[in-house]
Motif scaffolding. Structure first.
Motif, PDB file in Angstrom:
ATOM      1  N   ASP A  82      -4.912   3.899   1.536  1.00 20.57           N
ATOM      2  CA  ASP A  82      -5.490   5.077   2.407  1.00 20.57           C
ATOM      3  C   ASP A  82      -6.264   5.540   0.894  1.00 20.57           C
ATOM      4  OD1 ASP A  82      -6.077   7.547   2.926  1.00 20.57           O
ATOM      5  OD2 ASP A  82      -4.082   8.117   3.439  1.00 20.57           O
ATOM      6  N   VAL A 108       0.682  -1.179   0.004  1.00 16.93           N
ATOM      7  CA  VAL A 108      -0.074   0.016  -0.142  1.00 16.93           C
ATOM      8  C   VAL A 108       0.813   1.305  -0.114  1.00 16.93           C
ATOM      9  CG1 VAL A 108      -2.110  -1.097   1.192  1.00 16.93           C
ATOM     10  CG2 VAL A 108      -0.195   0.011   2.545  1.00 16.93           C
ATOM     11  N   LYS A 160      -6.742  -3.621  -0.923  1.00 15.14           N
ATOM     12  CA  LYS A 160      -7.396  -3.967   0.755  1.00 15.14           C
ATOM     13  C   LYS A 160      -6.245  -3.056   1.483  1.00 15.14           C
ATOM     14  CE  LYS A 160      -8.596  -6.977   4.088  1.00 15.14           C
ATOM     15  NZ  LYS A 160      -8.933  -8.576   4.412  1.00 15.14           N
ATOM     16  N   GLY A 161      -6.710  -2.097   2.579  1.00 17.04           N
ATOM     17  CA  GLY A 161      -5.673  -1.674   3.171  1.00 17.04           C
ATOM     18  C   GLY A 161      -5.269  -0.316   2.865  1.00 17.04           C
TER      19      GLY A 161
END
Length: 172
Positions: A106, A73, A103-104
C-alpha cells in the motif's frame, strides 16, 4: 502442519490487542510449528513495540520477519512505526524507500509513514509534499479524508510567518 500453524496465528491475531495472554500463548504455538513464519514474527514485534514499548526487542522480531520474507507487505508499516518511535530515523527512511518498491504494498500507507518521518524531523514542507503524493495512491474516500486531516494537522504545527513592519505600514 501449516494448517495448525495458521490456526494458532489467526487465534493470536484475533486476540490482539485485547487479550494479550491468549495472544502470546497462540503465537508461541504458531512459532513452535514454524519459527520462520514472517506474519507471526511480525505480530510478536508488534506486541513488543505497541504494547510493551520495548523497541529494541521489537526490532529484532521485525528484522527476523523481513529476513524470512522480504516481500511481506504487512511488516513495513509496523516496523517503520517502531523505528520512528525509537528515533531510528535513518533506518526508518531506508526501510520506507525500500518498501515503496515492494510489489503489492500500500504505497499510500508507506508515504503516510514517510510524512510522519519528515514531521518528526520538523521538515513540515516535506511532510506536506509527501501527504499530497500519498493522496495520489489512495483509492478510498476514508483514507483521503484521513490524509486531508493529517495535512491540516501538519500545517497547524508549522511556524507562523512573521509579517514585517514595512508590510504592516503599507496596508495601513
Amino acid at each position: 502442519m501449516s494448517l495448525t500453524k495458521n490456526k494458532y496465528y489467526f487465534e493470536a491475531l484475533d486476540c490482539y490487542p485485547y487479550n494479550l495472554a491468549d495472544c502470546l500463548g497462540a503465537l508461541n504455538y504458531a512459532l513452535s510449528y514454524d519459527p520462520e513464519d514472517s506474519d507471526a514474527l511480525c505480530l510478536m514485534g508488534r506486541i513488543y513495540s505497541e504494547q510493551l514499548k520495548n523497541y529494541e526487542q521489537a526490532k529484532t522480531y521485525f528484522q527476523e520477519a523481513l529476513a524470512c520474507d522480504v516481500g511481506n507487505v504487512t511488516i513495513p508499516k509496523y516496523y517503520v512505526s517502531c523505528l520512528l518511535n525509537n528515533e531510528d530515523y535513518e533506518e526508518a527512511l531506508k526501510l520506507l524507500d525500500f518498501s515503496f518498491k515492494t510489489k503489492g504494498i500500500d504505497k499510500s500507507n508507506i508515504l503516510y509513514w514517510k510524512s510522519v518521518y519528515f514531521e518528526k524531523l520538523e521538515h513540515y514542507d516535506e511532510a506536506l509534499k509527501t501527504i499530497k503524493e500519498a493522496k495520489k495512491f489512495s483509492y478510498n474516500k476514508d483514507i483521503i479524508e484521513f490524509l486531508e486531516n493529517r495535512e491540516k494537522f501538519v500545517k497547524s504545527k508549522m511556524p507562523k510567518k512573521k509579517v514585517s513592519k514595512k508590510k504592516k505600514k503599507r496596508t495601513n
